[in-house]
Design an enzyme around this catalytic site. Structure first.
Site, PDB file in Angstrom:
ATOM      1  CG  HIS A  87      20.734  -9.378 -12.300  1.00 51.48           C
ATOM      2  ND1 HIS A  87      20.984  -9.156 -14.343  1.00 51.48           N
ATOM      3  CD2 HIS A  87      22.069 -10.496 -12.958  1.00 51.48           C
ATOM      4  CE1 HIS A  87      21.883  -9.662 -14.713  1.00 51.48           C
ATOM      5  NE2 HIS A  87      22.587 -10.431 -13.444  1.00 51.48           N
ATOM      6  N   GLY A 147      26.244  -6.751 -12.727  1.00 55.74           N
ATOM      7  CA  GLY A 147      26.148  -5.678 -14.620  1.00 55.74           C
ATOM      8  C   GLY A 147      24.477  -6.228 -15.946  1.00 55.74           C
ATOM      9  N   GLY A 205      20.731 -16.615  -9.718  1.00 57.92           N
ATOM     10  CA  GLY A 205      19.480 -17.392 -10.477  1.00 57.92           C
ATOM     11  C   GLY A 205      19.816 -18.348 -10.956  1.00 57.92           C
TER      12      GLY A 205
END
Ligand code: PAF
Length: 282
Positions: free
Chosen positions: A37, A31, A149
């Site tokens: 993201h 989150g 990532g």
């Protein structure tokens, strides 16, 4: 976007999609989503994959309980951002859904030196925790592709190792680090920096770029790295856990660099008490 909190419901729904030969792309997160993201979601969507994102702040990967408590939680804006990006499904479980047998008795993964070097040295147990949650999520989602990532370079190597250990057919797709205009790598932790801190934090990437440029003319690596560390400390960084030139696969330090040597400059540094990481492939 469908929002699911229950693990069995998630498995049932995804099994239906699989029977229709729908390929699945998975973006696991904790989150506090930022553009980095979202770029993973966009990457998955661009490959016509049914795109599943998870949001779960995993307690087993935090070696500092305070860091866990302070981890930013921004679920409302996360949902909006995921919806806007065209995410098909958000899995937002509670702890019991991820760890139905409790937090003890978790499996141990043979990660070798990958979990002892760099982050592993400063965050003992961290990568075991990452593997525990990622393994559970992968078992539930069963994706064809997993998107991570590159900012968390060591995490990518660890998860690649996990997939190899599990003889998994899931393809790991490592996506480029997204940066602010200043060069600062996007990270959920940046939310905890002051405006001045954010400007100063951009020195991390500048340092990596500077080192990359200097490497080709000056091969005394330890000295170059030491000088850069001092410069960051003089600029107001609290401490530097590491700044190293390492082999991209083993993450072992490189001492004899030559222009054809594949390497990664990798750093973890504290600023305003916040731990920031970044890297730059050479
Ligand atoms: O990179 C992260 O956000 C986390 O380590 C991950 C991969 C979602 C596991 O909790």
């Amino acid at each position: 976007m469908i929002l699911i909190k229950n693990a069995i419901e998630l498995q049932n729904l995804l099994a239906k999609q699989k029977r229709k030969a729908q390929k699945i792309g998975f973006v696991p997160t904790m989150g506090a989503l930022h553009e980095g993201h979202i770029s993973l979601i966009t990457n998955s969507k661009s490959q016509n994959l049914l795109t599943v994102c998870s949001i779960f702040v995993n307690p087993t990967q935090f070696n500092d309980p305070l860091d866990f408590e302070k981890y930013p939680q921004t679920i409302e804006s996360d949902i909006l951002a995921l919806e806007k990006a065209g995410t098909d499904l958000l899995f937002f479980p509670n702890q019991a859904q991820i760890y139905p047998m409790g937090l003890d008795q978790q499996p141990y993964y043979e990660l070798g030196n990958l979990e002892k070097l760099l982050e592993g040295k400063y965050r003992p147990g961290h990568f075991q925790g990452v593997c525990q949650v990622v393994k559970r999520l992968l078992d539930l989602v069963s994706p064809d592709k997993l998107f991570l990532g590159q900012k968390d370079f060591q995490q990518c190597m660890v998860i690649q190792k996990l997939l190899t250990l599990q003889q998994s057919a899931i393809e790991l797709v490592i996506c480029p680090t997204l940066r602010e205009a200043s060069g600062l790598a996007m990270s959920s932790r940046n939310l905890r920096l002051s405006e001045e801190g954010k400007l100063k934090a951009a020195l991390i990437y500048q340092t990596l770029q500077d080192l990359k440029a200097k490497l080709s003319i000056d091969s005394s690596i330890p000295q170059l790295l030491e000088t850069s560390k001092l410069q960051l400390l003089n600029a107001g960084f609290n401490s530097i856990d590491y700044l190293q030139l390492v082999d991209p696969q083993s993450l072992e330090p490189i001492t004899n660099w030559e222009p054809q040597t594949k390497a990664v400059l990798i750093i973890a540094a504290f600023l305003e008490g916040i731990r920031l990481i970044d890297n730059l492939p050479i």
